[in-house]
Design an enzyme around this catalytic site. Structure first.
Site, mmCIF file in Angstrom:
data_model
loop_
_atom_site.group_PDB
_atom_site.id
_atom_site.type_symbol
_atom_site.label_atom_id
_atom_site.label_comp_id
_atom_site.label_asym_id
_atom_site.label_seq_id
_atom_site.Cartn_x
_atom_site.Cartn_y
_atom_site.Cartn_z
ATOM 1 N N GLU A 124 0.835 -1.209 0.000
ATOM 2 C CA GLU A 124 0.000 0.000 0.000
ATOM 3 C C GLU A 124 0.870 1.261 0.000
ATOM 4 O O GLU A 124 2.023 1.215 0.418
ATOM 5 C CB GLU A 124 -0.899 0.019 1.252
ATOM 6 C CG GLU A 124 -2.342 -0.381 0.987
ATOM 7 C CD GLU A 124 -3.137 0.657 0.186
ATOM 8 O OE1 GLU A 124 -2.530 1.490 -0.531
ATOM 9 O OE2 GLU A 124 -4.370 0.639 0.274
ATOM 10 N N ASP A 125 0.273 2.347 -0.461
ATOM 11 C CA ASP A 125 0.979 3.628 -0.386
ATOM 12 C C ASP A 125 0.899 4.215 1.022
ATOM 13 O O ASP A 125 1.888 4.691 1.563
ATOM 14 C CB ASP A 125 0.423 4.623 -1.430
ATOM 15 C CG ASP A 125 -1.089 4.806 -1.347
ATOM 16 O OD1 ASP A 125 -1.768 4.054 -0.624
ATOM 17 O OD2 ASP A 125 -1.608 5.714 -2.042
ATOM 18 N N ASP A 149 -4.153 5.184 6.507
ATOM 19 C CA ASP A 149 -4.670 6.348 7.227
ATOM 20 C C ASP A 149 -5.616 5.833 8.316
ATOM 21 O O ASP A 149 -5.175 5.427 9.377
ATOM 22 C CB ASP A 149 -5.352 7.280 6.213
ATOM 23 C CG ASP A 149 -5.832 8.568 6.830
ATOM 24 O OD1 ASP A 149 -5.510 8.833 7.997
ATOM 25 O OD2 ASP A 149 -6.549 9.329 6.145
ATOM 26 N N THR A 150 -6.910 5.781 8.048
ATOM 27 C CA THR A 150 -7.835 5.268 9.076
ATOM 28 C C THR A 150 -7.792 3.735 9.171
ATOM 29 O O THR A 150 -8.152 3.154 10.190
ATOM 30 C CB THR A 150 -9.292 5.660 8.752
ATOM 31 O OG1 THR A 150 -9.664 5.033 7.521
ATOM 32 C CG2 THR A 150 -9.445 7.166 8.635
ATOM 33 N N THR A 178 -9.730 0.985 4.383
ATOM 34 C CA THR A 178 -9.423 0.295 3.126
ATOM 35 C C THR A 178 -8.710 -1.027 3.396
ATOM 36 O O THR A 178 -9.049 -2.063 2.806
ATOM 37 C CB THR A 178 -8.516 1.188 2.240
ATOM 38 O OG1 THR A 178 -9.092 2.487 2.164
ATOM 39 C CG2 THR A 178 -8.367 0.597 0.849
ATOM 40 N N PHE A 234 -2.021 15.805 5.430
ATOM 41 C CA PHE A 234 -2.198 15.315 4.062
ATOM 42 C C PHE A 234 -0.889 15.410 3.262
ATOM 43 O O PHE A 234 -0.197 16.427 3.307
ATOM 44 C CB PHE A 234 -3.307 16.100 3.362
ATOM 45 C CG PHE A 234 -3.807 15.426 2.129
ATOM 46 C CD1 PHE A 234 -4.701 14.371 2.211
ATOM 47 C CD2 PHE A 234 -3.364 15.825 0.875
ATOM 48 C CE1 PHE A 234 -5.144 13.719 1.061
ATOM 49 C CE2 PHE A 234 -3.803 15.195 -0.279
ATOM 50 C CZ PHE A 234 -4.692 14.136 -0.174
ATOM 51 N N ARG A 278 0.488 12.508 -8.527
ATOM 52 C CA ARG A 278 1.039 11.150 -8.383
ATOM 53 C C ARG A 278 2.429 11.017 -8.998
ATOM 54 O O ARG A 278 3.213 10.162 -8.609
ATOM 55 C CB ARG A 278 0.112 10.129 -9.058
ATOM 56 C CG ARG A 278 -1.259 9.984 -8.425
ATOM 57 C CD ARG A 278 -1.970 8.771 -9.005
ATOM 58 N NE ARG A 278 -3.396 8.753 -8.729
ATOM 59 C CZ ARG A 278 -3.955 8.284 -7.611
ATOM 60 N NH1 ARG A 278 -3.207 7.814 -6.645
ATOM 61 N NH2 ARG A 278 -5.269 8.285 -7.462
HETATM 62 P P1 IMP Z 1 -7.809 4.706 4.829
HETATM 63 O O1 IMP Z 1 -8.855 3.753 4.315
HETATM 64 O O2 IMP Z 1 -8.401 5.794 5.668
HETATM 65 O O3 IMP Z 1 -6.651 4.013 5.526
HETATM 66 O O4 IMP Z 1 -7.232 5.504 3.621
HETATM 67 C C1 IMP Z 1 -6.697 4.885 2.584
HETATM 68 C C2 IMP Z 1 -6.648 5.729 1.341
HETATM 69 O O5 IMP Z 1 -6.913 7.128 1.548
HETATM 70 C C3 IMP Z 1 -5.246 5.660 0.835
HETATM 71 O O6 IMP Z 1 -5.042 4.489 0.068
HETATM 72 C C4 IMP Z 1 -5.149 6.926 0.031
HETATM 73 O O7 IMP Z 1 -5.692 6.724 -1.257
HETATM 74 C C5 IMP Z 1 -6.018 7.895 0.780
HETATM 75 N N1 IMP Z 1 -5.207 8.776 1.662
HETATM 76 C C6 IMP Z 1 -5.160 8.756 3.005
HETATM 77 N N2 IMP Z 1 -4.333 9.690 3.476
HETATM 78 C C7 IMP Z 1 -3.831 10.328 2.370
HETATM 79 C C8 IMP Z 1 -2.891 11.409 2.193
HETATM 80 O O8 IMP Z 1 -2.335 12.011 3.139
HETATM 81 N N3 IMP Z 1 -2.639 11.767 0.904
HETATM 82 C C9 IMP Z 1 -3.210 11.144 -0.166
HETATM 83 N N4 IMP Z 1 -4.081 10.140 -0.045
HETATM 84 C C10 IMP Z 1 -4.387 9.738 1.223
HETATM 85 MG MG MG Z 2 -4.724 4.602 -2.210
#
Ligand code: IMP
Ligand code: MG
Length: 179
Positions: free
Chosen positions: A103-104, A107-108, A111, A156, A169
């Site tokens: 994964e890149d 965050d929460t 996903t 962010f 990107r």
């Molecule tokens: P999560 O489901 O909240 O963990 O977020 C996952 C997705 O949110 C990542 O795969 C990113 O696509 C996007 N995301 C979360 N934080 C950032 C950020 O700081 N910059 C860009 N994309 C983010």
């Molecule tokens: Mg992503």
């Protein structure tokens, strides 16, 4: 690398340089090789964000992993149970395989929880998470990543595969929002 970049309505300052990222990727590749040599692992890179990380990471790996690019898609099912998640792009059966999700950013964790649930139904031998970036203060995911490039504060970021409204990107380094 020293310049501020402007994307849509926001401005971003340099945060992780190209060389900082590449140095860390080499370290992560060593860890992955140590863990997966001889295990015939299959790596799943999550589109779109992880394409650049996966590409650079793969050039450093010795453990000869298989690679698929996958995407989580969410669609309205035929039943009235709401949205259904699906993992598209899987090229291979995962039963009894050692899987590493690339994964890149975490965050929460929403996903990653979805991806994990979808993968578990394939009955792999193991599932590990490898992410370039993680925001520990916002992470509520059920599964902790084993391989983390950088833990960062909850701000962010863009670049190196990560986007702001589908732009940024292509940047070879990571930039942080100027608040
Ligand atoms: P999560 O489901 O909240 O963990 O977020 C996952 C997705 O949110 C990542 O795969 C990113 O696509 C996007 N995301 C979360 N934080 C950032 C950020 O700081 N910059 C860009 N994309 C983010
Ligand atoms: Mg992503």
């Amino acid at each position: 690398m020293n310049a501020v970049v402007h994307i849509h309505d926001l401005s971003f300052a340099p945060f992780l340089s190209q060389s900082t990222i590449q140095t860390r990727i080499k370290e992560i590749a060593l860890q992955l090789d140590a863990q997966y040599a001889g295990k015939d692992p299959v790596f799943l890179a999550v589109l779109n964000g992880a394409f650049m990380f996966a590409s650079d990471l793969f050039k450093c790996l010795q453990c000869q992993p298989e690679l698929s690019f996958v995407k989580v898609s969410s669609y309205m099912g035929t039943q009235s149970t709401g949205r259904v998640d699906e993992l598209i792009g899987l090229q291979t059966r995962l039963q009894n395989r050692h899987v590493v999700v690339i994964e890149d950013i975490l965050d929460t964790g929403v996903t990653m929880d979805k991806i994990f649930t979808l993968l578990q139904s394939e009955q792999p031998a193991s599932i590990a998470i490898c992410t370039l970036l993680m925001k520990p203060s916002s992470y509520k995911g059920k599964h902790q990543p084993q391989f983390v490039g950088f833990e960062i504060e909850d701000r962010f970021v863009v670049g190196y595969g990560l986007d702001y409204k589908e732009r940024g990107r292509e940047l070879p380094a990571v930039y942080q929002l100027i608040q």
